[in-house]
Design a protein around this motif. Structure first.
Motif, PDB file in Angstrom:
ATOM      1  N   PRO A 190     -10.143  -2.187  -1.810  1.00 25.07           N
ATOM      2  CA  PRO A 190     -10.272  -3.533  -2.340  1.00 25.07           C
ATOM      3  C   PRO A 190      -9.301  -3.766  -3.505  1.00 25.07           C
ATOM      4  O   PRO A 190      -8.766  -2.818  -4.043  1.00 25.07           O
ATOM      5  CB  PRO A 190     -11.720  -3.544  -2.827  1.00 25.07           C
ATOM      6  N   ARG A 191      -9.112  -4.983  -3.886  1.00 23.41           N
ATOM      7  CA  ARG A 191      -8.267  -5.272  -5.056  1.00 23.41           C
ATOM      8  C   ARG A 191      -8.989  -4.923  -6.342  1.00 23.41           C
ATOM      9  O   ARG A 191      -8.380  -4.476  -7.306  1.00 23.41           O
ATOM     10  CB  ARG A 191      -7.870  -6.744  -5.074  1.00 23.41           C
ATOM     11  N   TYR A 192     -10.280  -5.122  -6.347  1.00 28.41           N
ATOM     12  CA  TYR A 192     -11.083  -4.822  -7.531  1.00 28.41           C
ATOM     13  C   TYR A 192     -12.359  -4.109  -7.101  1.00 28.41           C
ATOM     14  O   TYR A 192     -12.949  -4.458  -6.083  1.00 28.41           O
ATOM     15  CB  TYR A 192     -11.453  -6.100  -8.294  1.00 28.41           C
ATOM     16  N   VAL A 241     -16.609   6.033  -4.594  1.00 28.19           N
ATOM     17  CA  VAL A 241     -15.740   4.884  -4.319  1.00 28.19           C
ATOM     18  C   VAL A 241     -14.648   5.322  -3.353  1.00 28.19           C
ATOM     19  O   VAL A 241     -14.291   6.504  -3.294  1.00 28.19           O
ATOM     20  CB  VAL A 241     -15.098   4.305  -5.598  1.00 28.19           C
ATOM     21  N   ALA A 242     -14.137   4.363  -2.620  1.00 28.68           N
ATOM     22  CA  ALA A 242     -13.064   4.653  -1.669  1.00 28.68           C
ATOM     23  C   ALA A 242     -12.058   3.523  -1.684  1.00 28.68           C
ATOM     24  O   ALA A 242     -12.427   2.346  -1.778  1.00 28.68           O
ATOM     25  CB  ALA A 242     -13.623   4.841  -0.262  1.00 28.68           C
ATOM     26  N   PHE A 243     -10.786   3.904  -1.578  1.00 28.50           N
ATOM     27  CA  PHE A 243      -9.698   2.943  -1.537  1.00 28.50           C
ATOM     28  C   PHE A 243      -8.902   3.163  -0.255  1.00 28.50           C
ATOM     29  O   PHE A 243      -8.715   4.302   0.175  1.00 28.50           O
ATOM     30  CB  PHE A 243      -8.784   3.098  -2.755  1.00 28.50           C
ATOM     31  N   TRP A 244      -8.404   2.066   0.289  1.00 28.20           N
ATOM     32  CA  TRP A 244      -7.689   2.135   1.552  1.00 28.20           C
ATOM     33  C   TRP A 244      -6.280   1.601   1.378  1.00 28.20           C
ATOM     34  O   TRP A 244      -6.050   0.666   0.599  1.00 28.20           O
ATOM     35  CB  TRP A 244      -8.449   1.313   2.593  1.00 28.20           C
ATOM     36  N   CYS A 245      -5.351   2.203   2.111  1.00 31.20           N
ATOM     37  CA  CYS A 245      -3.962   1.783   2.045  1.00 31.20           C
ATOM     38  C   CYS A 245      -3.347   1.798   3.435  1.00 31.20           C
ATOM     39  O   CYS A 245      -3.515   2.763   4.193  1.00 31.20           O
ATOM     40  CB  CYS A 245      -3.169   2.735   1.129  1.00 31.20           C
ATOM     41  N   ASP A 246      -2.625   0.748   3.758  1.00 28.96           N
ATOM     42  CA  ASP A 246      -1.870   0.675   5.004  1.00 28.96           C
ATOM     43  C   ASP A 246      -0.407   0.475   4.640  1.00 28.96           C
ATOM     44  O   ASP A 246      -0.035  -0.601   4.170  1.00 28.96           O
ATOM     45  CB  ASP A 246      -2.375  -0.468   5.876  1.00 28.96           C
ATOM     46  N   ASP A 261      -2.507   4.831   8.110  1.00 34.23           N
ATOM     47  CA  ASP A 261      -3.203   4.399   6.902  1.00 34.23           C
ATOM     48  C   ASP A 261      -3.862   5.593   6.214  1.00 34.23           C
ATOM     49  O   ASP A 261      -3.999   6.670   6.790  1.00 34.23           O
ATOM     50  CB  ASP A 261      -4.202   3.286   7.218  1.00 34.23           C
ATOM     51  N   SER A 262      -4.262   5.363   4.979  1.00 31.75           N
ATOM     52  CA  SER A 262      -4.767   6.461   4.155  1.00 31.75           C
ATOM     53  C   SER A 262      -5.963   5.997   3.344  1.00 31.75           C
ATOM     54  O   SER A 262      -6.096   4.810   3.019  1.00 31.75           O
ATOM     55  CB  SER A 262      -3.668   6.941   3.206  1.00 31.75           C
ATOM     56  N   THR A 263      -6.833   6.949   3.030  1.00 30.74           N
ATOM     57  CA  THR A 263      -8.005   6.671   2.192  1.00 30.74           C
ATOM     58  C   THR A 263      -8.028   7.636   1.028  1.00 30.74           C
ATOM     59  O   THR A 263      -7.790   8.838   1.208  1.00 30.74           O
ATOM     60  CB  THR A 263      -9.302   6.824   3.001  1.00 30.74           C
ATOM     61  N   LEU A 264      -8.304   7.130  -0.138  1.00 33.08           N
ATOM     62  CA  LEU A 264      -8.487   7.926  -1.348  1.00 33.08           C
ATOM     63  C   LEU A 264      -9.943   7.751  -1.787  1.00 33.08           C
ATOM     64  O   LEU A 264     -10.419   6.628  -1.920  1.00 33.08           O
ATOM     65  CB  LEU A 264      -7.560   7.452  -2.465  1.00 33.08           C
ATOM     66  N   ARG A 282      -7.923  -2.056  -8.588  1.00 32.42           N
ATOM     67  CA  ARG A 282      -8.350  -1.883  -9.984  1.00 32.42           C
ATOM     68  C   ARG A 282      -9.786  -1.392 -10.004  1.00 32.42           C
ATOM     69  O   ARG A 282     -10.691  -2.093  -9.554  1.00 32.42           O
ATOM     70  CB  ARG A 282      -8.238  -3.211 -10.730  1.00 32.42           C
ATOM     71  N   LEU A 283      -9.991  -0.187 -10.536  1.00 30.03           N
ATOM     72  CA  LEU A 283     -11.328   0.413 -10.608  1.00 30.03           C
ATOM     73  C   LEU A 283     -11.856   0.365 -12.030  1.00 30.03           C
ATOM     74  O   LEU A 283     -11.156   0.764 -12.971  1.00 30.03           O
ATOM     75  CB  LEU A 283     -11.291   1.875 -10.139  1.00 30.03           C
ATOM     76  N   THR A 284     -13.068  -0.109 -12.168  1.00 24.84           N
ATOM     77  CA  THR A 284     -13.774  -0.074 -13.443  1.00 24.84           C
ATOM     78  C   THR A 284     -15.056   0.723 -13.234  1.00 24.84           C
ATOM     79  O   THR A 284     -15.871   0.380 -12.370  1.00 24.84           O
ATOM     80  CB  THR A 284     -14.128  -1.486 -13.943  1.00 24.84           C
TER      81      THR A 284
END
Lengths: 113, 117
Positions: B8-10, B19-24, B74-77, B113-115
């Motif tokens: 996500p953006r935020y 939490v997980a972040f995705w990238c293509d 794509d990748s996941t962090l 952006r992670l808070t």
């Protein structure tokens, strides 16, 4: 340890003047040096790349120099405009395969109208 | 124009949550990087992939962070559990093929952006 320093955290200049940003490095032998622009809350955007055997590179109002003896790059924006206000990052590249770029902290430039 | 997509953006989460972040990345870009950028600092590399293989994860805090790129696209962090100090912008970047000779600018996504509260 490797160290990259960008001259100041923030730089304020008057519109129309030339902005000069500095990138110094130690304990590093980059084959290439890149400059990026980053707007608040956005990802960096590539501007220019200069190779170790190049003294100077230009693109429109931008000019980059690279002095491997001084271990320094200078980034100039001529005839600066308020739209040039952003953070500018320098990044070092060893150039051996797809080695990751190592970034400086950046300099936040504000061009005042 | 092709872009690196991130989501996500935020993200706002409480500490100890996952939490997980995705990238293509841009199509055809075999090299993918995850960088972390703390406010006021430059991006710092977390992990680099070449296709589906990890090339460099020496700066990835492996006790809590993991990254994968199973099919080389794509990748996941992932972060589990999140800590207060993980609050930052997580940037994904990709590089065109044939970039080993100093022609390789990085193409960045807009970041996540992670808070952590």
């Amino acid at each position: 340890s490797q160290k990259i320093e960008q001259n100041s955290e923030a730089l304020n200049i008057q519109e129309g003047k030339t902005a000069t940003l500095t990138c110094n490095y130690t304990n590093y032998s980059p084959a290439y040096l890149q400059w990026y622009r980053q707007d608040p809350g956005r990802g960096p955007v590539f501007l220019l790349l200069i190779r170790e055997n190049e003294k100077e590179k230009r693109k429109e109002r931008l000019k980059v120099t690279f002095d491997t003896t001084l271990k320094q790059s200078l980034f100039h924006i001529t005839a600066s405009q308020p739209a040039d206000s952003a953070t500018y990052l320098c990044a070092l590249d060893k150039g051996s395969g797809n080695t990751p770029l190592v970034f400086g902290k950046g300099t936040r430039l504000s061009v005042i109208a | 124009e092709a872009e690196v997509a991130q989501s996500p953006r935020y993200k706002i989460t409480e500490k100890s949550q996952a939490v997980a972040f995705w990238c293509d990345p841009i199509s055809g870009h075999a090299t993918l990087y995850w960088y972390r950028q703390i406010l006021g600092q430059g991006p710092e590399l977390l992990v680099q992939f070449q296709d589906e293989s990890v090339v460099d994860d020496s700066q990835l805090p492996k006790d809590r962070f993991s990254a994968e790129r199973l099919k080389g696209v794509d990748s996941t962090l992932k972060i589990q559990p999140a800590e207060l100090g993980d609050s930052a912008m997580y940037l994904c970047a990709s590089r065109p093929p044939g970039s080993g000779i100093g022609t390789g600018e990085l193409f960045f996504g807009e970041g996540s952006r992670l808070t952590v509260l």
